[in-house]
Scaffold this motif. Structure first.
Motif, mmCIF file in Angstrom:
data_model
loop_
_atom_site.group_PDB
_atom_site.id
_atom_site.type_symbol
_atom_site.label_atom_id
_atom_site.label_comp_id
_atom_site.label_asym_id
_atom_site.label_seq_id
_atom_site.Cartn_x
_atom_site.Cartn_y
_atom_site.Cartn_z
ATOM 1 N N GLU A 168 -1.528 15.123 -5.205
ATOM 2 C CA GLU A 168 -2.602 14.125 -5.153
ATOM 3 C C GLU A 168 -1.983 12.738 -5.196
ATOM 4 O OE1 GLU A 168 -6.415 12.663 -7.747
ATOM 5 O OE2 GLU A 168 -5.893 14.788 -7.789
ATOM 6 N N ARG A 169 -2.293 11.956 -4.169
ATOM 7 C CA ARG A 169 -1.790 10.586 -4.103
ATOM 8 C C ARG A 169 -2.487 9.729 -5.144
ATOM 9 N NH1 ARG A 169 -1.933 9.206 2.136
ATOM 10 N NH2 ARG A 169 -3.980 8.499 1.551
ATOM 11 N N PRO A 170 -1.870 8.627 -5.583
ATOM 12 C CA PRO A 170 -2.503 7.738 -6.558
ATOM 13 C C PRO A 170 -3.883 7.226 -6.123
ATOM 14 C CG PRO A 170 -0.181 7.225 -6.457
ATOM 15 C CD PRO A 170 -0.457 8.230 -5.357
ATOM 16 N N GLY A 194 -6.079 9.042 -4.878
ATOM 17 C CA GLY A 194 -7.002 10.161 -5.033
ATOM 18 C C GLY A 194 -7.028 11.134 -3.867
ATOM 19 N N GLU A 195 -6.378 10.810 -2.752
ATOM 20 C CA GLU A 195 -6.371 11.727 -1.614
ATOM 21 C C GLU A 195 -5.463 12.908 -1.927
ATOM 22 O OE1 GLU A 195 -6.334 11.779 3.201
ATOM 23 O OE2 GLU A 195 -6.100 9.885 2.159
ATOM 24 N N GLU A 196 -5.914 14.094 -1.545
ATOM 25 C CA GLU A 196 -5.236 15.330 -1.912
ATOM 26 C C GLU A 196 -4.654 16.028 -0.690
ATOM 27 O OE1 GLU A 196 -7.034 18.404 -4.779
ATOM 28 O OE2 GLU A 196 -7.464 19.209 -2.787
ATOM 29 N N GLN A 197 -3.515 16.662 -0.905
ATOM 30 C CA GLN A 197 -2.902 17.553 0.075
ATOM 31 C C GLN A 197 -2.869 18.929 -0.579
ATOM 32 O OE1 GLN A 197 1.424 17.566 0.380
ATOM 33 N NE2 GLN A 197 1.202 17.270 2.592
ATOM 34 N N ARG A 198 -3.380 19.955 0.134
ATOM 35 C CA ARG A 198 -3.414 21.291 -0.462
ATOM 36 C C ARG A 198 -3.183 22.341 0.610
ATOM 37 N NH1 ARG A 198 -6.766 23.563 -5.263
ATOM 38 N NH2 ARG A 198 -7.162 21.358 -5.652
ATOM 39 N N LEU A 199 -2.280 23.272 0.326
ATOM 40 C CA LEU A 199 -1.982 24.397 1.204
ATOM 41 C C LEU A 199 -2.318 25.688 0.490
ATOM 42 C CD1 LEU A 199 1.612 23.711 2.633
ATOM 43 C CD2 LEU A 199 -0.484 23.961 3.960
ATOM 44 N N THR A 200 -2.972 26.609 1.189
ATOM 45 C CA THR A 200 -3.197 27.948 0.652
ATOM 46 C C THR A 200 -2.143 28.872 1.232
ATOM 47 O OG1 THR A 200 -5.572 27.608 0.393
ATOM 48 C CG2 THR A 200 -4.816 29.883 0.481
ATOM 49 N N LEU A 201 -1.522 29.651 0.354
ATOM 50 C CA LEU A 201 -0.467 30.585 0.730
ATOM 51 C C LEU A 201 -0.955 31.984 0.374
ATOM 52 C CD1 LEU A 201 2.286 28.526 -1.086
ATOM 53 C CD2 LEU A 201 1.695 28.368 1.338
ATOM 54 N N ARG A 202 -1.284 32.776 1.387
ATOM 55 C CA ARG A 202 -1.831 34.124 1.171
ATOM 56 C C ARG A 202 -0.758 35.192 1.392
ATOM 57 N NH1 ARG A 202 -7.164 33.318 0.802
ATOM 58 N NH2 ARG A 202 -8.019 31.518 1.874
ATOM 59 N N GLU A 203 -1.034 36.365 0.876
ATOM 60 C CA GLU A 203 -0.141 37.519 1.062
ATOM 61 C C GLU A 203 1.290 37.201 0.634
ATOM 62 O OE1 GLU A 203 -1.252 40.563 1.779
ATOM 63 O OE2 GLU A 203 -3.276 39.713 1.895
ATOM 64 N N CYS A 204 1.414 36.607 -0.546
ATOM 65 C CA CYS A 204 2.735 36.279 -1.089
ATOM 66 C C CYS A 204 3.271 37.487 -1.842
ATOM 67 C CB CYS A 204 2.642 35.075 -2.024
ATOM 68 S SG CYS A 204 2.084 33.573 -1.192
ATOM 69 N N THR A 255 0.843 -1.202 0.000
ATOM 70 C CA THR A 255 0.000 0.000 0.000
ATOM 71 C C THR A 255 0.872 1.242 0.000
ATOM 72 O OG1 THR A 255 -1.719 -1.196 1.209
ATOM 73 C CG2 THR A 255 -1.855 1.202 1.209
ATOM 74 N N LEU A 256 1.926 1.220 0.793
ATOM 75 C CA LEU A 256 2.854 2.348 0.844
ATOM 76 C C LEU A 256 3.434 2.633 -0.535
ATOM 77 C CD1 LEU A 256 4.695 4.375 2.457
ATOM 78 C CD2 LEU A 256 6.341 2.508 2.506
ATOM 79 N N VAL A 257 3.997 1.610 -1.167
ATOM 80 C CA VAL A 257 4.662 1.791 -2.460
ATOM 81 C C VAL A 257 3.667 2.251 -3.528
ATOM 82 C CG1 VAL A 257 5.895 0.583 -4.318
ATOM 83 C CG2 VAL A 257 6.547 0.214 -1.932
ATOM 84 N N LYS A 258 2.453 1.697 -3.518
ATOM 85 C CA LYS A 258 1.447 2.095 -4.509
ATOM 86 C C LYS A 258 1.035 3.554 -4.366
ATOM 87 C CE LYS A 258 -1.977 -0.647 -4.070
ATOM 88 N NZ LYS A 258 -3.062 -1.620 -3.966
ATOM 89 N N ASN A 259 1.218 4.138 -3.182
ATOM 90 C CA ASN A 259 0.757 5.502 -2.938
ATOM 91 C C ASN A 259 1.866 6.527 -2.784
ATOM 92 O OD1 ASN A 259 -2.264 5.526 -2.830
ATOM 93 N ND2 ASN A 259 -1.802 3.768 -1.544
ATOM 94 N N LEU A 260 3.112 6.144 -3.095
ATOM 95 C CA LEU A 260 4.192 7.121 -3.081
ATOM 96 C C LEU A 260 3.965 8.124 -4.216
ATOM 97 C CD1 LEU A 260 7.305 4.852 -2.436
ATOM 98 C CD2 LEU A 260 6.166 6.401 -0.831
ATOM 99 N N MET A 261 4.289 9.376 -3.929
ATOM 100 C CA MET A 261 4.081 10.431 -4.917
ATOM 101 C C MET A 261 5.414 10.920 -5.468
ATOM 102 S SD MET A 261 1.110 12.655 -3.033
ATOM 103 C CE MET A 261 1.989 12.774 -1.502
ATOM 104 N N THR A 262 5.367 11.438 -6.681
ATOM 105 C CA THR A 262 6.525 12.068 -7.307
ATOM 106 C C THR A 262 6.088 13.454 -7.773
ATOM 107 O OG1 THR A 262 6.048 11.263 -9.536
ATOM 108 C CG2 THR A 262 7.342 9.805 -8.101
ATOM 109 N N GLY A 263 6.997 14.183 -8.380
ATOM 110 C CA GLY A 263 6.695 15.530 -8.840
ATOM 111 C C GLY A 263 5.531 15.615 -9.826
ATOM 112 N N LYS A 264 5.264 14.532 -10.530
ATOM 113 C CA LYS A 264 4.150 14.558 -11.494
ATOM 114 C C LYS A 264 2.797 14.634 -10.789
ATOM 115 C CE LYS A 264 3.482 9.576 -11.922
ATOM 116 N NZ LYS A 264 2.618 9.566 -10.774
ATOM 117 N N ASP A 265 2.772 14.361 -9.485
ATOM 118 C CA ASP A 265 1.522 14.348 -8.728
ATOM 119 C C ASP A 265 1.199 15.687 -8.087
ATOM 120 O OD1 ASP A 265 1.058 11.552 -9.183
ATOM 121 O OD2 ASP A 265 2.672 11.156 -7.760
#
Length: 153
Positions: free
Chosen positions: A101-103, A105-115, A6-16
Protein backbone atom coordinates in the motif's frame (compact mmCIF):
# COMPACT_ATOMS: atom_id res chain seq x y z
CA UNK A 1 2.77 14.80 -14.87
CA UNK A 2 4.76 13.15 -12.11
CA UNK A 3 6.98 15.49 -10.12
CA UNK A 4 9.85 14.47 -7.84
CA UNK A 5 8.13 15.50 -4.60
CA UNK A 6 5.08 13.34 -5.38
CA UNK A 7 7.36 10.48 -6.36
CA UNK A 8 9.42 10.65 -3.16
CA UNK A 9 6.33 10.98 -0.94
CA UNK A 10 4.89 7.79 -2.45
CA UNK A 11 7.93 5.52 -2.48
CA UNK A 12 7.26 2.29 -0.62
CA UNK A 13 9.46 0.19 1.64
CA UNK A 14 9.02 -3.25 3.19
CA UNK A 15 6.86 -1.80 5.97
CA UNK A 16 4.18 -1.06 3.35
CA UNK A 17 3.64 -4.71 2.41
CA UNK A 18 1.86 -7.75 3.75
CA UNK A 19 1.46 -11.41 2.90
CA UNK A 20 -1.91 -13.03 3.48
CA UNK A 21 -3.00 -16.67 3.34
CA UNK A 22 -6.46 -18.18 3.02
CA UNK A 23 -7.26 -19.90 6.32
CA UNK A 24 -10.70 -21.26 7.26
CA UNK A 25 -12.20 -19.41 4.28
CA UNK A 26 -10.77 -15.99 5.21
CA UNK A 27 -7.65 -14.11 4.14
CA UNK A 28 -5.43 -13.83 7.23
CA UNK A 29 -2.33 -11.63 7.43
CA UNK A 30 0.86 -13.54 8.16
CA UNK A 31 2.19 -10.84 10.47
CA UNK A 32 5.13 -13.05 11.46
CA UNK A 33 6.57 -12.85 7.91
CA UNK A 34 9.56 -10.51 7.79
CA UNK A 35 10.39 -10.91 4.11
CA UNK A 36 8.83 -12.44 1.02
CA UNK A 37 9.19 -12.45 -2.73
CA UNK A 38 7.02 -13.44 -5.65
CA UNK A 39 9.00 -14.16 -8.80
CA UNK A 40 8.36 -15.11 -12.41
CA UNK A 41 10.94 -17.26 -14.17
CA UNK A 42 10.77 -17.03 -17.97
CA UNK A 43 12.51 -19.64 -20.13
CA UNK A 44 13.43 -19.55 -23.79
CA UNK A 45 14.56 -22.18 -26.26
CA UNK A 46 17.56 -21.35 -28.45
CA UNK A 47 16.98 -21.45 -32.19
CA UNK A 48 19.78 -21.02 -34.72
CA UNK A 49 18.74 -21.21 -38.36
CA UNK A 50 21.11 -22.88 -40.82
CA UNK A 51 23.62 -20.36 -42.12
CA UNK A 52 23.02 -17.90 -39.28
CA UNK A 53 25.76 -16.97 -36.83
CA UNK A 54 23.15 -15.65 -34.38
CA UNK A 55 21.00 -17.68 -32.01
CA UNK A 56 17.52 -16.45 -31.22
CA UNK A 57 15.42 -16.92 -28.12
CA UNK A 58 11.99 -18.48 -28.63
CA UNK A 59 9.63 -18.09 -25.65
CA UNK A 60 9.05 -21.48 -24.08
CA UNK A 61 7.47 -21.24 -20.62
CA UNK A 62 7.07 -19.35 -17.38
CA UNK A 63 6.86 -20.48 -13.76
CA UNK A 64 6.09 -18.54 -10.58
CA UNK A 65 7.42 -18.91 -7.05
CA UNK A 66 6.64 -17.50 -3.63
CA UNK A 67 9.27 -17.63 -0.91
CA UNK A 68 9.10 -16.16 2.56
CA UNK A 69 10.84 -16.10 5.91
CA UNK A 70 8.82 -15.97 9.09
CA UNK A 71 9.48 -15.73 12.79
CA UNK A 72 8.22 -18.97 14.33
CA UNK A 73 5.23 -18.11 16.53
CA UNK A 74 2.59 -20.55 15.26
CA UNK A 75 2.25 -23.73 13.21
CA UNK A 76 -1.50 -24.00 12.67
CA UNK A 77 -1.87 -21.90 9.50
CA UNK A 78 0.73 -23.38 7.13
CA UNK A 79 2.87 -26.10 8.71
CA UNK A 80 0.12 -28.13 10.37
CA UNK A 81 -1.93 -28.59 7.16
CA UNK A 82 1.25 -29.44 5.20
CA UNK A 83 2.43 -32.09 7.66
CA UNK A 84 -1.08 -33.55 8.09
CA UNK A 85 -1.42 -33.88 4.31
CA UNK A 86 2.05 -35.47 4.06
CA UNK A 87 1.14 -37.98 6.78
CA UNK A 88 -1.91 -38.94 4.70
CA UNK A 89 0.27 -39.30 1.59
CA UNK A 90 -1.18 -36.18 -0.04
CA UNK A 91 -0.19 -32.65 -0.88
CA UNK A 92 -1.78 -29.39 0.24
CA UNK A 93 -2.20 -26.22 -1.76
CA UNK A 94 -2.67 -22.68 -0.49
CA UNK A 95 -4.05 -19.38 -1.72
CA UNK A 96 -1.90 -16.37 -0.85
CA UNK A 97 -2.25 -12.66 -1.49
CA UNK A 98 0.81 -10.43 -1.71
CA UNK A 99 0.09 -6.76 -1.21
CA UNK A 100 1.61 -3.34 -0.79
CA UNK A 101 0.00 0.00 0.00
CA UNK A 102 1.44 3.31 -1.12
CA UNK A 103 1.45 6.23 1.35
CA UNK A 104 -1.37 7.83 -0.69
CA UNK A 105 -3.52 4.76 0.09
CA UNK A 106 -3.40 3.12 -3.35
CA UNK A 107 -2.99 -0.64 -3.09
CA UNK A 108 -1.26 -3.28 -5.18
CA UNK A 109 -2.48 -6.84 -4.59
CA UNK A 110 -1.79 -10.16 -6.31
CA UNK A 111 -3.65 -13.40 -5.67
CA UNK A 112 -1.51 -16.53 -5.88
CA UNK A 113 -3.58 -19.72 -6.22
CA UNK A 114 -2.60 -23.39 -6.18
CA UNK A 115 0.58 -22.76 -4.20
CA UNK A 116 2.26 -26.06 -3.41
CA UNK A 117 5.40 -26.66 -1.36
CA UNK A 118 8.53 -26.63 -3.49
CA UNK A 119 11.98 -27.46 -2.23
CA UNK A 120 13.27 -27.21 1.30
CA UNK A 121 11.10 -26.06 4.22
CA UNK A 122 12.55 -25.31 7.64
CA UNK A 123 10.68 -27.32 10.25
CA UNK A 124 13.02 -26.26 13.06
CA UNK A 125 16.23 -24.30 12.73
CA UNK A 126 17.65 -22.67 15.84
CA UNK A 127 20.68 -20.55 16.64
CA UNK A 128 21.29 -19.46 20.25
CA UNK A 129 20.72 -15.75 20.77
CA UNK A 130 18.71 -15.30 17.55
CA UNK A 131 15.01 -15.22 16.70
CA UNK A 132 13.81 -18.62 15.50
CA UNK A 133 12.84 -18.31 11.84
CA UNK A 134 11.47 -20.59 9.16
CA UNK A 135 12.11 -20.41 5.41
CA UNK A 136 9.45 -21.65 3.00
CA UNK A 137 9.19 -21.98 -0.76
CA UNK A 138 6.13 -22.53 -2.92
CA UNK A 139 5.54 -23.13 -6.62
CA UNK A 140 2.56 -21.08 -7.77
CA UNK A 141 0.62 -23.35 -10.14
CA UNK A 142 -1.55 -20.63 -11.62
CA UNK A 143 -0.88 -17.27 -13.21
CA UNK A 144 -0.91 -14.59 -10.48
CA UNK A 145 -4.06 -12.47 -10.69
CA UNK A 146 -4.18 -8.71 -10.14
CA UNK A 147 -6.77 -7.79 -7.55
CA UNK A 148 -5.59 -4.19 -7.63
CA UNK A 149 -2.60 -2.54 -9.26
CA UNK A 150 -0.79 0.73 -8.84
CA UNK A 151 -1.52 3.54 -11.26
CA UNK A 152 0.04 6.93 -11.92
CA UNK A 153 -0.73 9.93 -9.74
Amino acid sequence: MLDQQTLVKNLMTGKDGRLLVEFDGNMEALIEVDSYSVKANYSNIDYQPVGSYQKFGVPSDVSYTLTYTEAVVRDDVVMEPLLAAAAAGKNYSFVFQAMTERPDGEEQRLTLRECIPDGEFDLMSLTPGEIIKRNTSFRVNSVPEWVSKLTGF
